[in-house]
Design a protein around this motif. Structure first.
Motif, PDB file in Angstrom:
ATOM      1  N   PHE A   1      -0.314  -6.423   8.574  1.00  0.00           N
ATOM      2  CA  PHE A   1       0.276  -5.651   9.667  1.00  0.00           C
ATOM      3  C   PHE A   1      -0.526  -4.397   9.965  1.00  0.00           C
ATOM      4  O   PHE A   1      -0.977  -3.706   9.060  1.00  0.00           O
ATOM      5  CB  PHE A   1       1.714  -5.261   9.332  1.00  0.00           C
ATOM      6  CG  PHE A   1       2.337  -4.318  10.332  1.00  0.00           C
ATOM      7  CD1 PHE A   1       2.891  -4.816  11.501  1.00  0.00           C
ATOM      8  CD2 PHE A   1       2.344  -2.961  10.114  1.00  0.00           C
ATOM      9  CE1 PHE A   1       3.447  -3.949  12.430  1.00  0.00           C
ATOM     10  CE2 PHE A   1       2.902  -2.089  11.035  1.00  0.00           C
ATOM     11  CZ  PHE A   1       3.458  -2.589  12.200  1.00  0.00           C
ATOM     12  N   ALA A   2      -0.691  -4.079  11.251  1.00  0.00           N
ATOM     13  CA  ALA A   2      -1.326  -2.834  11.662  1.00  0.00           C
ATOM     14  C   ALA A   2      -0.555  -2.247  12.835  1.00  0.00           C
ATOM     15  O   ALA A   2      -0.243  -2.957  13.787  1.00  0.00           O
ATOM     16  CB  ALA A   2      -2.776  -3.059  12.067  1.00  0.00           C
ATOM     17  N   PRO A   3      -0.211  -0.959  12.791  1.00  0.00           N
ATOM     18  CA  PRO A   3       0.475  -0.344  13.927  1.00  0.00           C
ATOM     19  C   PRO A   3      -0.429  -0.310  15.150  1.00  0.00           C
ATOM     20  O   PRO A   3      -1.651  -0.208  15.030  1.00  0.00           O
ATOM     21  CB  PRO A   3       0.799   1.067  13.424  1.00  0.00           C
ATOM     22  CG  PRO A   3      -0.182   1.322  12.334  1.00  0.00           C
ATOM     23  CD  PRO A   3      -0.450  -0.005  11.702  1.00  0.00           C
ATOM     24  N   GLU A   4       0.169  -0.386  16.325  1.00  0.00           N
ATOM     25  CA  GLU A   4      -0.592  -0.392  17.572  1.00  0.00           C
ATOM     26  C   GLU A   4      -0.878   1.012  18.075  1.00  0.00           C
ATOM     27  O   GLU A   4      -1.728   1.195  18.953  1.00  0.00           O
ATOM     28  CB  GLU A   4       0.162  -1.191  18.630  1.00  0.00           C
ATOM     29  CG  GLU A   4       0.317  -2.667  18.281  1.00  0.00           C
ATOM     30  CD  GLU A   4       1.057  -3.439  19.344  1.00  0.00           C
ATOM     31  OE1 GLU A   4       1.493  -2.814  20.335  1.00  0.00           O
ATOM     32  OE2 GLU A   4       1.200  -4.672  19.192  1.00  0.00           O
ATOM     33  N   ALA A   5      -0.139   1.992  17.569  1.00  0.00           N
ATOM     34  CA  ALA A   5      -0.334   3.360  18.032  1.00  0.00           C
ATOM     35  C   ALA A   5      -0.262   4.310  16.842  1.00  0.00           C
ATOM     36  O   ALA A   5       0.133   3.929  15.741  1.00  0.00           O
ATOM     37  CB  ALA A   5       0.723   3.721  19.075  1.00  0.00           C
ATOM     38  N   GLY A   6      -0.650   5.564  17.066  1.00  0.00           N
ATOM     39  CA  GLY A   6      -0.600   6.560  16.016  1.00  0.00           C
ATOM     40  C   GLY A   6      -1.904   6.654  15.251  1.00  0.00           C
ATOM     41  O   GLY A   6      -2.875   5.946  15.535  1.00  0.00           O
ATOM     42  N   GLU A   7      -1.907   7.524  14.226  1.00  0.00           N
ATOM     43  CA  GLU A   7      -3.135   7.772  13.475  1.00  0.00           C
ATOM     44  C   GLU A   7      -3.614   6.553  12.699  1.00  0.00           C
ATOM     45  O   GLU A   7      -4.789   6.426  12.388  1.00  0.00           O
ATOM     46  CB  GLU A   7      -2.912   8.941  12.520  1.00  0.00           C
ATOM     47  CG  GLU A   7      -2.731  10.278  13.218  1.00  0.00           C
ATOM     48  CD  GLU A   7      -2.478  11.399  12.234  1.00  0.00           C
ATOM     49  OE1 GLU A   7      -3.271  12.345  12.215  1.00  0.00           O
ATOM     50  OE2 GLU A   7      -1.488  11.304  11.479  1.00  0.00           O
ATOM     51  N   GLY A   8      -2.672   5.658  12.359  1.00  0.00           N
ATOM     52  CA  GLY A   8      -3.052   4.489  11.582  1.00  0.00           C
ATOM     53  C   GLY A   8      -3.305   3.252  12.408  1.00  0.00           C
ATOM     54  O   GLY A   8      -3.410   2.162  11.854  1.00  0.00           O
TER      55      GLY A   8
ATOM     56  N   GLN B   1       2.417  -3.097   5.274  1.00  0.00           N
ATOM     57  CA  GLN B   1       3.372  -4.157   5.532  1.00  0.00           C
ATOM     58  C   GLN B   1       2.656  -5.505   5.598  1.00  0.00           C
ATOM     59  O   GLN B   1       1.463  -5.584   5.823  1.00  0.00           O
ATOM     60  CB  GLN B   1       4.123  -3.890   6.838  1.00  0.00           C
ATOM     61  CG  GLN B   1       4.959  -2.618   6.819  1.00  0.00           C
ATOM     62  CD  GLN B   1       5.807  -2.461   8.058  1.00  0.00           C
ATOM     63  OE1 GLN B   1       6.487  -3.386   8.471  1.00  0.00           O
ATOM     64  NE2 GLN B   1       5.772  -1.282   8.658  1.00  0.00           N
ATOM     65  N   ALA B   2       3.445  -6.574   5.396  1.00  0.00           N
ATOM     66  CA  ALA B   2       2.949  -7.952   5.456  1.00  0.00           C
ATOM     67  C   ALA B   2       1.801  -8.216   4.482  1.00  0.00           C
ATOM     68  O   ALA B   2       0.695  -8.580   4.898  1.00  0.00           O
ATOM     69  CB  ALA B   2       2.533  -8.314   6.882  1.00  0.00           C
ATOM     70  N   PRO B   3       2.035  -8.058   3.160  1.00  0.00           N
ATOM     71  CA  PRO B   3       0.987  -8.402   2.187  1.00  0.00           C
ATOM     72  C   PRO B   3       0.619  -9.867   2.308  1.00  0.00           C
ATOM     73  O   PRO B   3       1.480 -10.727   2.407  1.00  0.00           O
ATOM     74  CB  PRO B   3       1.632  -8.081   0.839  1.00  0.00           C
ATOM     75  CG  PRO B   3       3.100  -8.128   1.091  1.00  0.00           C
ATOM     76  CD  PRO B   3       3.288  -7.657   2.496  1.00  0.00           C
TER      77      PRO B   3
ATOM     78  N   GLY C   1       0.840  -1.188   0.000  1.00  0.00           N
ATOM     79  CA  GLY C   1       0.000   0.000   0.000  1.00  0.00           C
ATOM     80  C   GLY C   1       0.872   1.233   0.000  1.00  0.00           C
ATOM     81  O   GLY C   1       2.055   1.158   0.314  1.00  0.00           O
ATOM     82  N   PRO C   2       0.327   2.387  -0.336  1.00  0.00           N
ATOM     83  CA  PRO C   2       1.152   3.580  -0.478  1.00  0.00           C
ATOM     84  C   PRO C   2       1.670   4.140   0.829  1.00  0.00           C
ATOM     85  O   PRO C   2       2.620   4.901   0.838  1.00  0.00           O
ATOM     86  CB  PRO C   2       0.216   4.575  -1.161  1.00  0.00           C
ATOM     87  CG  PRO C   2      -1.142   4.131  -0.771  1.00  0.00           C
ATOM     88  CD  PRO C   2      -1.065   2.644  -0.709  1.00  0.00           C
ATOM     89  N   ASN C   3       1.032   3.808   1.954  1.00  0.00           N
ATOM     90  CA  ASN C   3       1.512   4.304   3.225  1.00  0.00           C
ATOM     91  C   ASN C   3       2.355   3.238   3.903  1.00  0.00           C
ATOM     92  O   ASN C   3       1.865   2.165   4.228  1.00  0.00           O
ATOM     93  CB  ASN C   3       0.350   4.709   4.131  1.00  0.00           C
ATOM     94  CG  ASN C   3       0.853   5.298   5.429  1.00  0.00           C
ATOM     95  OD1 ASN C   3       0.952   4.578   6.407  1.00  0.00           O
ATOM     96  ND2 ASN C   3       1.195   6.564   5.424  1.00  0.00           N
ATOM     97  N   ALA C   4       3.640   3.532   4.101  1.00  0.00           N
ATOM     98  CA  ALA C   4       4.564   2.525   4.621  1.00  0.00           C
ATOM     99  C   ALA C   4       4.171   2.058   6.010  1.00  0.00           C
ATOM    100  O   ALA C   4       4.419   0.910   6.379  1.00  0.00           O
ATOM    101  CB  ALA C   4       5.981   3.095   4.639  1.00  0.00           C
ATOM    102  N   GLU C   5       3.548   2.938   6.796  1.00  0.00           N
ATOM    103  CA  GLU C   5       3.169   2.567   8.159  1.00  0.00           C
ATOM    104  C   GLU C   5       2.124   1.445   8.155  1.00  0.00           C
ATOM    105  O   GLU C   5       2.140   0.564   9.008  1.00  0.00           O
ATOM    106  CB  GLU C   5       2.617   3.778   8.898  1.00  0.00           C
ATOM    107  CG  GLU C   5       2.269   3.494  10.365  1.00  0.00           C
ATOM    108  CD  GLU C   5       1.655   4.697  11.061  1.00  0.00           C
ATOM    109  OE1 GLU C   5       1.461   4.617  12.278  1.00  0.00           O
ATOM    110  OE2 GLU C   5       1.378   5.708  10.379  1.00  0.00           O
ATOM    111  N   LEU C   6       1.239   1.497   7.171  1.00  0.00           N
ATOM    112  CA  LEU C   6       0.165   0.506   7.101  1.00  0.00           C
ATOM    113  C   LEU C   6       0.432  -0.589   6.074  1.00  0.00           C
ATOM    114  O   LEU C   6      -0.189  -1.642   6.111  1.00  0.00           O
ATOM    115  CB  LEU C   6      -1.162   1.184   6.734  1.00  0.00           C
ATOM    116  CG  LEU C   6      -1.656   2.300   7.652  1.00  0.00           C
ATOM    117  CD1 LEU C   6      -3.008   2.786   7.175  1.00  0.00           C
ATOM    118  CD2 LEU C   6      -1.722   1.841   9.087  1.00  0.00           C
TER     119      LEU C   6
END
Length: 407
Positions: free
Chosen positions: A365-372, A346-348, A339-344
């Motif tokens: 993959f999903a970050p545990e904190a932050g806007e995403g 990951q892990a296709p 996806g275009p946002n590196a934070e979100l």
């Protein structure tokens, strides 16, 4: 006892907008400005890879995305979502417009244990357009379910325990039969369900040379079904329109844990993907000879051939990219993020196709904190259809910016 599935229509709206630019080789970046992004419900990443250009239009959805399947009748993509290990209390089947990527409807599978709140979570997915069904695998409950493709109403919930670790499901559009792999069986098997008689018990198709069947791919023209063995170097073809006759293929000593499979009917090749070695092994369907063996990416998990474009998409979960190949030449023509946002992005995990030249990917993959936090991405990948050539860039050359997410 199963409670009624809960409906979430309209509540899982598009979760955010992204802007990004892909810079590949020495070519100029093609970008989407922040102003343009605000005018579109889609996030887009566009760039040239060799002589082939790919666009990725993406939306953020609640985390736990697993697989996708396209319906031509509904012009919709069905996305499965399940979070964590048992008891799995968060799971959703979502219907997304294939053109706008707008969420049309969603449903939470029924609660099957009131004490823990565990649901009959959905993982694998396939569409039966002839009968108007969406088939899902309920991996944790060792069974499958059938939903109405138009309304997402639950049509049939099969009893638990029918298929050990039901993983993938594939539907033969001619017969209406659905085939389910078993990733934790003591013996190799695929289970056949009758989409024209949902009350009928499934038939077990034994694969004596295999152990744990994982991915499935079906040739709609012939009904030939293909699978691979997570426990050894084997692939198998089941001739579902000829008494379920089985052909077994030896993938060679380099294969340790084959998880992905796809059939290239034009060139007569079976692609098997090994998640342990990160390799692709291509086998001639008729002779059984290995015609190509190459590395595709660390943690290579799933693969899908697109008849419309002659491309093969491989999800490399650990490497965090999707590699794309010319099925005729085996040349790598794409190296795409999840996806275009590196934070979100990951892990296709999985790629499916619509038969019109578009592919749909999801990541885990999903970050545990932050806007995403708590978000994954569903992306539509569109090649420009131009001449294919070798890859000239990598993910290290991708830059992007992130616009805030919000419900």
């Amino acid at each position: 006892m199963y409670a009624s599935p809960s409906r979430n229509a309209g509540r899982r709206a598009l979760a955010g907008l992204f802007t990004a630019a892909m810079v590949v080789g020495g070519g100029s970046a093609l970008s989407m400005s922040a102003a343009n992004a605000q005018e579109s419900p889609l996030a887009q990443i566009t760039g040239s890879i060799g002589a082939t250009q790919f666009a990725q239009d993406c939306v953020a959805l609640d985390a736990g995305l697993y697989q996708t399947a396209y319906s031509e009748t509904e012009n919709a993509v069905y996305v499965t979502r399940s979070v964590g290990r048992p008891p799995v209390t968060e799971s959703t089947l979502t219907k997304v417009d294939a053109d706008s990527l707008e969420v049309l409807d969603s449903v939470d599978p029924a609660v099957n244990d009131e004490a823990s709140g565990a649901r009959t979570a959905v993982y694998g997915v396939a569409v039966d357009d002839a009968n108007g069904y969406v088939w899902t695998t309920n991996t944790r409950d060792n069974t499958v379910a059938v939903y109405d493709a138009k309304t997402l109403d639950l049509v049939k919930q099969y009893e638990a325990g029918l298929v050990d670790h039901a993983r993938d499901v594939a539907v033969d559009p001619e017969s209406g039969k659905a085939y389910v792999s078993s990733a934790a069986s003591e013996e190799g098997a695929v289970y056949e369900f009758d989409g024209n008689d949902l009350d009928a018990a499934p038939t077990k198709i034994e694969l004596p040379d295999l152990a744990n069947t994982v991915s499935l791919d079906l040739d709609p023209a012939t009904g030939a079904l293909f699978t691979v063995d997570l426990g050894g170097p084997h692939a198998a073809k089941i001739d579902t329109r000829n008494g379920n006759e089985v052909t077994t293929y030896d993938l060679g000593d380099s294969v340790e844990a084959a998880s992905g499979v796809t059939i290239d009917t034009k060139n007569g090749n079976i692609w098997a993907i090994d998640q342990t070695t990160g390799s692709a092994v291509v086998v001639d369907e008729e002779s059984g000879d290995v015609v190509k063996n190459f590395e595709t990416g660390e943690g290579a998990l799933n693969a899908k051939h697109d008849d419309a474009t002659g491309l093969v998409y491989v999800s490399n979960r650990t490497a965090n990219n999707i590699t794309v190949y010319d099925a005729a030449t085996f040349e790598q023509v794409g190296d795409l993020p999840a996806g275009p946002n590196a934070e979100l992005g990951q892990a296709p995990n999985h790629v499916s196709v619509d038969g019109k030249g578009n592919a749909f990917s999801v990541n885990k993959f999903a970050p545990e904190a932050g806007e995403g936090a708590g978000k994954n991405q569903l992306c539509r990948i569109t090649p420009d259809g131009g001449p294919l050539s070798s890859v000239t860039g990598s993910l290290d050359q991708i830059t992007g910016s992130f616009e805030g997410l919000g419900e």
